[in-house]
Design a protein around this motif. Sequence first.
Motif, PDB file in Angstrom:
ATOM      1  N   GLU A 136       0.828  -1.216   0.000  1.00  0.00           N
ATOM      2  CA  GLU A 136       0.000   0.000   0.000  1.00  0.00           C
ATOM      3  C   GLU A 136       0.861   1.266   0.000  1.00  0.00           C
ATOM      4  O   GLU A 136       0.346   2.382  -0.190  1.00  0.00           O
ATOM      5  N   LEU A 137       2.177   1.119   0.206  1.00  0.00           N
ATOM      6  CA  LEU A 137       3.090   2.263   0.185  1.00  0.00           C
ATOM      7  C   LEU A 137       3.561   2.612  -1.225  1.00  0.00           C
ATOM      8  O   LEU A 137       4.387   3.515  -1.385  1.00  0.00           O
ATOM      9  N   ALA A 138       3.075   1.930  -2.242  1.00  0.00           N
ATOM     10  CA  ALA A 138       3.574   2.146  -3.602  1.00  0.00           C
ATOM     11  C   ALA A 138       3.389   3.595  -4.057  1.00  0.00           C
ATOM     12  O   ALA A 138       4.290   4.187  -4.655  1.00  0.00           O
ATOM     13  N   GLU A 139       2.217   4.172  -3.791  1.00  0.00           N
ATOM     14  CA  GLU A 139       1.979   5.561  -4.202  1.00  0.00           C
ATOM     15  C   GLU A 139       2.906   6.510  -3.458  1.00  0.00           C
ATOM     16  O   GLU A 139       3.457   7.454  -4.047  1.00  0.00           O
ATOM     17  N   ALA A 140       3.111   6.260  -2.159  1.00  0.00           N
ATOM     18  CA  ALA A 140       4.029   7.098  -1.379  1.00  0.00           C
ATOM     19  C   ALA A 140       5.461   6.946  -1.872  1.00  0.00           C
ATOM     20  O   ALA A 140       6.238   7.916  -1.866  1.00  0.00           O
ATOM     21  N   ALA A 141       5.823   5.747  -2.317  1.00  0.00           N
ATOM     22  CA  ALA A 141       7.164   5.522  -2.849  1.00  0.00           C
ATOM     23  C   ALA A 141       7.383   6.362  -4.104  1.00  0.00           C
ATOM     24  O   ALA A 141       8.468   6.934  -4.299  1.00  0.00           O
ATOM     25  N   VAL A 142       6.372   6.461  -4.948  1.00  0.00           N
ATOM     26  CA  VAL A 142       6.486   7.286  -6.146  1.00  0.00           C
ATOM     27  C   VAL A 142       6.715   8.745  -5.769  1.00  0.00           C
ATOM     28  O   VAL A 142       7.568   9.434  -6.354  1.00  0.00           O
ATOM     29  N   GLU A 143       5.970   9.235  -4.791  1.00  0.00           N
ATOM     30  CA  GLU A 143       6.150  10.623  -4.368  1.00  0.00           C
ATOM     31  C   GLU A 143       7.567  10.866  -3.860  1.00  0.00           C
ATOM     32  O   GLU A 143       8.168  11.911  -4.116  1.00  0.00           O
ATOM     33  N   GLU A 144       8.112   9.887  -3.150  1.00  0.00           N
ATOM     34  CA  GLU A 144       9.463  10.058  -2.624  1.00  0.00           C
ATOM     35  C   GLU A 144      10.503  10.027  -3.740  1.00  0.00           C
ATOM     36  O   GLU A 144      11.489  10.777  -3.695  1.00  0.00           O
ATOM     37  N   VAL A 145      10.294   9.199  -4.742  1.00  0.00           N
ATOM     38  CA  VAL A 145      11.212   9.198  -5.883  1.00  0.00           C
ATOM     39  C   VAL A 145      11.161  10.542  -6.599  1.00  0.00           C
ATOM     40  O   VAL A 145      12.200  11.109  -6.970  1.00  0.00           O
ATOM     41  N   LEU A 146       9.966  11.072  -6.792  1.00  0.00           N
ATOM     42  CA  LEU A 146       9.811  12.372  -7.449  1.00  0.00           C
ATOM     43  C   LEU A 146      10.511  13.479  -6.672  1.00  0.00           C
ATOM     44  O   LEU A 146      10.988  14.454  -7.259  1.00  0.00           O
ATOM     45  N   ARG A 147      10.581  13.336  -5.364  1.00  0.00           N
ATOM     46  CA  ARG A 147      11.282  14.328  -4.537  1.00  0.00           C
ATOM     47  C   ARG A 147      12.777  14.067  -4.500  1.00  0.00           C
ATOM     48  O   ARG A 147      13.600  14.957  -4.748  1.00  0.00           O
ATOM     49  N   TYR A 148      13.147  12.823  -4.216  1.00  0.00           N
ATOM     50  CA  TYR A 148      14.536  12.466  -3.928  1.00  0.00           C
ATOM     51  C   TYR A 148      15.410  12.432  -5.178  1.00  0.00           C
ATOM     52  O   TYR A 148      16.564  12.845  -5.151  1.00  0.00           O
ATOM     53  N   ASP A 149      14.862  11.962  -6.285  1.00  0.00           N
ATOM     54  CA  ASP A 149      15.650  11.798  -7.510  1.00  0.00           C
ATOM     55  C   ASP A 149      14.739  11.984  -8.711  1.00  0.00           C
ATOM     56  O   ASP A 149      14.500  11.058  -9.491  1.00  0.00           O
ATOM     57  N   ALA A 150      14.234  13.188  -8.876  1.00  0.00           N
ATOM     58  CA  ALA A 150      13.215  13.476  -9.886  1.00  0.00           C
ATOM     59  C   ALA A 150      13.759  13.299 -11.290  1.00  0.00           C
ATOM     60  O   ALA A 150      14.890  13.682 -11.589  1.00  0.00           O
ATOM     61  N   PRO A 151      12.947  12.725 -12.192  1.00  0.00           N
ATOM     62  CA  PRO A 151      13.393  12.615 -13.591  1.00  0.00           C
ATOM     63  C   PRO A 151      13.568  13.975 -14.252  1.00  0.00           C
ATOM     64  O   PRO A 151      14.465  14.146 -15.083  1.00  0.00           O
ATOM     65  N   THR A 152      12.728  14.940 -13.924  1.00  0.00           N
ATOM     66  CA  THR A 152      12.882  16.294 -14.461  1.00  0.00           C
ATOM     67  C   THR A 152      13.717  17.106 -13.479  1.00  0.00           C
ATOM     68  O   THR A 152      13.223  17.500 -12.421  1.00  0.00           O
ATOM     69  N   GLN A 153      14.966  17.345 -13.823  1.00  0.00           N
ATOM     70  CA  GLN A 153      15.914  17.972 -12.915  1.00  0.00           C
ATOM     71  C   GLN A 153      15.835  19.496 -12.932  1.00  0.00           C
ATOM     72  O   GLN A 153      16.140  20.140 -11.933  1.00  0.00           O
ATOM     73  N   MET A 154      15.451  20.056 -14.063  1.00  0.00           N
ATOM     74  CA  MET A 154      15.447  21.518 -14.190  1.00  0.00           C
ATOM     75  C   MET A 154      14.521  21.942 -15.315  1.00  0.00           C
ATOM     76  O   MET A 154      14.234  21.147 -16.226  1.00  0.00           O
ATOM     77  N   VAL A 155      14.046  23.172 -15.234  1.00  0.00           N
ATOM     78  CA  VAL A 155      13.260  23.774 -16.310  1.00  0.00           C
ATOM     79  C   VAL A 155      13.730  25.205 -16.495  1.00  0.00           C
ATOM     80  O   VAL A 155      14.403  25.774 -15.624  1.00  0.00           O
ATOM     81  N   THR A 156      13.378  25.794 -17.612  1.00  0.00           N
ATOM     82  CA  THR A 156      13.765  27.176 -17.888  1.00  0.00           C
ATOM     83  C   THR A 156      12.527  28.049 -18.061  1.00  0.00           C
ATOM     84  O   THR A 156      11.451  27.575 -18.434  1.00  0.00           O
ATOM     85  N   ARG A 157      12.708  29.322 -17.787  1.00  0.00           N
ATOM     86  CA  ARG A 157      11.675  30.322 -17.996  1.00  0.00           C
ATOM     87  C   ARG A 157      12.335  31.611 -18.501  1.00  0.00           C
ATOM     88  O   ARG A 157      13.552  31.770 -18.393  1.00  0.00           O
ATOM     89  N   ILE A 158      11.517  32.528 -19.023  1.00  0.00           N
ATOM     90  CA  ILE A 158      11.984  33.818 -19.501  1.00  0.00           C
ATOM     91  C   ILE A 158      11.224  34.910 -18.750  1.00  0.00           C
ATOM     92  O   ILE A 158       9.993  34.841 -18.637  1.00  0.00           O
ATOM     93  N   ALA A 159      11.938  35.910 -18.243  1.00  0.00           N
ATOM     94  CA  ALA A 159      11.278  37.011 -17.531  1.00  0.00           C
ATOM     95  C   ALA A 159      10.505  37.878 -18.526  1.00  0.00           C
ATOM     96  O   ALA A 159      11.046  38.326 -19.534  1.00  0.00           O
ATOM     97  N   ARG A 160       9.236  38.106 -18.224  1.00  0.00           N
ATOM     98  CA  ARG A 160       8.424  38.999 -19.054  1.00  0.00           C
ATOM     99  C   ARG A 160       8.738  40.463 -18.766  1.00  0.00           C
ATOM    100  O   ARG A 160       8.650  41.316 -19.647  1.00  0.00           O
ATOM    101  N   GLU A 161       9.052  40.737 -17.515  1.00  0.00           N
ATOM    102  CA  GLU A 161       9.251  42.106 -17.044  1.00  0.00           C
ATOM    103  C   GLU A 161      10.260  42.084 -15.902  1.00  0.00           C
ATOM    104  O   GLU A 161      10.555  41.011 -15.361  1.00  0.00           O
ATOM    105  N   PRO A 162      10.808  43.204 -15.526  1.00  0.00           N
ATOM    106  CA  PRO A 162      11.774  43.219 -14.422  1.00  0.00           C
ATOM    107  C   PRO A 162      11.091  42.844 -13.099  1.00  0.00           C
ATOM    108  O   PRO A 162       9.934  43.192 -12.853  1.00  0.00           O
ATOM    109  N   PHE A 163      11.794  42.115 -12.241  1.00  0.00           N
ATOM    110  CA  PHE A 163      11.318  41.838 -10.887  1.00  0.00           C
ATOM    111  C   PHE A 163      12.508  41.442 -10.026  1.00  0.00           C
ATOM    112  O   PHE A 163      13.616  41.203 -10.528  1.00  0.00           O
ATOM    113  N   THR A 164      12.274  41.373  -8.735  1.00  0.00           N
ATOM    114  CA  THR A 164      13.326  41.032  -7.785  1.00  0.00           C
ATOM    115  C   THR A 164      13.037  39.673  -7.181  1.00  0.00           C
ATOM    116  O   THR A 164      11.911  39.396  -6.759  1.00  0.00           O
TER     117      THR A 164
END
Length: 420
Positions: free
Chosen positions: A270-298
Amino acid sequence: MTTTLTTGLARLADHTSRAHPYDLLRELRDASPFTDPASGIVVVGRRADCETVLRSPRVSSNRMGAGITKVPQQPNLMNLDAPHHTRLRRLAGKAFKPRVIERWRPRVQAIVRELLADIAASGAHSVDMVSAFAYPLPVRVICEMLGVPREDHPVFEKWAHAIAYTVDPQLVPGELTTEVERHVEEARDGFVGYFSRLIEERKREPRGDILSELIAAEEEGDRITERDLILTCILLLVAGHETTANLILNGLLGLLRHPDQLRLLRERPELAEAAVEEVLRYDAPTQMVTRIAREPFTLGDTEVSAGQPLLLLLAAANRDPEQHREADVFDITRGDPGHLGFAAGPHFCLGSVLARMEGAVALNAFAQAFVEPRLDETSLHYRPHVSVRGPDHLRIDFRGIRLDALPDAGTTEESAVGHG
């Protein structure tokens, strides 16, 4: 944007860092947010800062023509902003509601069983879990969901591999080879031609697949255009294959390297779903994403200019000690779903419900079926991609496979193979 990088980002882009990136990610997170002086990229690694950017209307996901990826982008859900993104996601999301995806669980379980039965029937006691299990599973699932015939699955897997290069930022040193660029274009052209024909077939004869659901999706007279439908299908297949395969593989690694957690999952499925959440946190397949600033901000003490690229280190944010207790510990009982494994905000992963279901079925089946699995560390090798991280070889040794231990095994069939 220049591809010259200071030492930290250059090390992150180096393929030799792929197997063990987390010490470096911690250094970058602790220093963030900061502007990399050589490239002009704003590096964001803290959990709170990453979520702020992901949810902010001041940043854009439209990276087409921005020069921050090696391969030109196409106008799919990943690279669109509101209102086009909002409209398309609302329509496409009708085919990915939890109740729709849950109908596919028995088929996912059946495919998992078929793959494990093939391994057992080979009589081998060593197997590469990439080619025999983690890659075939999601490509078969998403192809069946889109109505792609079985005989076409291998070419779809080949095309998906090629297009995976399109999500990598310019962190990867060097230029893409002419051969890789040719493969990407061949894959794109192949997908467009194939889905154009398949869409026409489904319009004439709808079936019980996701493609038919997408074609039928309508709200207040609004439907998905054929162009958007084709691009959405390509995205679903590539993302559904690459991300889910690496989710499964990173989960297998986590369990194999933490035998106490593997034993716990075997004892408590029954921990299978929780195991998936931990994998997504601990060693996520998507390591990084990019974005572009529309306007200046801090952001923190960092001034971000309009048009400036931002690199969000999701894998670093997922181990931020300000958000997660004992953040570098793999614990499937953590019960802490507050990760960014599927990003956040308007671009939260559309296929998250499907990926979670496939991951839970696969990890639980592995824990229940394999007898004394052991990781062959010498076999472990990672793919060159930076954004989507996972092995392209992962061999295990094992004593046998118990097909009767799988959730859908017959109650009277004795299916233990190769152990005793």
